[in-house]
Design an enzyme around this catalytic site. Structure first.
Site: not given
Ligand SMILES: *Cc1c(COP(=O)(O)O)cnc(C)c1O
Length: 379
Positions: A46, A98, A170, A195
């Protein structure tokens, strides 16, 4: 070293025991010690794992930062950043976020006494109106999701620095190929590696990259104490994905441009949201802070009825109707009922996210097939 070389080589060394060129998947929970405390820097998985460490080092280099930290998902990474705060602290966040981030902020953290302001950041001066002595964090997404607005990262960083407020961008939509927020003075850059970084729609993963050693210690403490760590197999998949990020993104960008132009010239399309149009309100800022415009876009039909919107959404054959984005395959999505369903309708509409908005994640298939597919679906 240039980005394409970093993406392939950063953080990874041949495996010391065998010379394996790919970082092994260290599928272990614990590490044998020669004597109590006499270990090789690894005690319990962990806290530390060599596959994860290779990825964390790679991500740090790719985002022009010093430290990377990996999490079991993008929202787990977001969760860790917000856990830096205390009850009574306030966060200023964009109003086009998001949906899962919005849900985490409002449904989980508000009840622990953290206050969130969701505001339009396209005019960065707007942020100053919401700053008070409790403001501890400014949260930025750019390009925004799903309206593809552009926020001036350097301007936000400058406002925050003046007041000693932490900033987090982000960077999921742009990926490090298009944009490196730390270069503009941002404190923390965050990704849903699910992504573009992973890029193949086969893993859930998140990460943050930063420069400050004290902040890294605090976030590492949260990572190991709260335990939202990724497994080594997931880290391996992201490491592998990184190696082709530049070639994938080149194609996402060129396909994106062609599709945005195709949609814009289509007689049944009312509006296309894509930051590469020279008349996009954020074009100049996008030009300044991004190296390309990407494959994410949204559009609305002239016929904004729910029936027609749903018909188009269910008529594509190459674009798959699905949540998520950033993979090699093209996806079509209905934010109002899918990715952004957790945002109250009233709030959504107020911020310009209509029921008839359709979002595309343009993949790297042959663009002629993608255009044909949209043509037959829109009709
Ligand atoms: C998908 C996404 C998230 C969250 O990520 P997960 O891997 O699904 O937990 C956060 N910010 C953006 C812009 C996203 O597209």
């Amino acid at each position: 070293m240039k980005l394409a070389t970093k993406l392939i080589h950063a953080g990874v060394e041949p495996d010391p025991t065998t010379g394996a060129i790919m970082t092994p998947i260290y599928q272990t929970s614990t590490y044998v010690q020669a004597g109590p405390g006499d270990n090789k820097g690894y005690e319990y998985a962990r806290s530390q794992n060599p596959t994860r460490k290779a990825l964390e080092d790679a991500l740090a280099i790719i985002e022009n930062g010093k430290y990377g930290l990996c999490f079991s998902s993008g929202v787990a990474a977001t969760d860790a950043v917000i856990k830096l705060l205390q009850p009574g602290d306030e966060v200023i966040a964009g109003n086009d976020l998001y949906g899962g981030t919005y849900r985490l902020f409002t449904k989980v953290f508000e009840k622990f006494g953290i206050k969130f302001h969701f505001i339009d950041m396209q005019e960065p001066e707007n942020i100053k109106t919401f700053i008070n002595k409790n403001t501890k964090l400014i949260w930025v997404e750019t390009p925004t999701n799903p309206l593809i607005n552009i926020i001036d990262i350097a301007a936000v960083a400058a406002i925050a620095k003046q007041q000693g407020i932490l900033t987090c961008v982000d960077n999921t939509f742009a990926s490090p190929y298009l944009q490196n927020p730390l270069d503009f003075g941002i404190d923390i850059v965050l990704h849903s590696a699910t992504k573009y970084l992973g890029g193949h729609s086969d893993v859930i993963h998140g990460c943050i990259v930063l420069n400050d050693a004290d902040l890294r210690e605090k976030l590492y403490f949260i990572q190991k104490s709260c335990g939202a760590v990724p497994g080594p197999q997931d880290c391996f998949l992201v490491l592998r994905g990184l190696k082709t990020l530049h070639v994938r993104l080149e194609r996402h960008c060129s396909n994106g441009e062609k599709i945005a132009n195709f949609l814009r010239s289509h007689p049944k399309v009312a509006k296309v949201y894509w930051c590469g149009f020279t008349d996009h309100p954020g074009y100049a800022v996008a030009k300044k802070q991004m190296r390309g415009f990407g494959g994410m876009m949204s559009f609305e039909l002239k016929n904004q009825s729910m029936e027609e919107t749903k018909r188009v959404l269910s008529s594509t054959k190459v674009f798959s109707l699905a949540e998520s984005l950033g993979g090699v395959e093209s996806l079509i999505n209905h934010p109002a009922t899918m990715t952004h369903a957790s945002i109250p309708r009233e709030e959504r509409i107020k911020n310009g996210l209509s029921d008839s908005l359709i979002r595309l994640s343009v993949g790297i298939e042959d663009v002629d097939d993608l255009i044909e597919d949209l043509k037959q679906a829109i009709g």
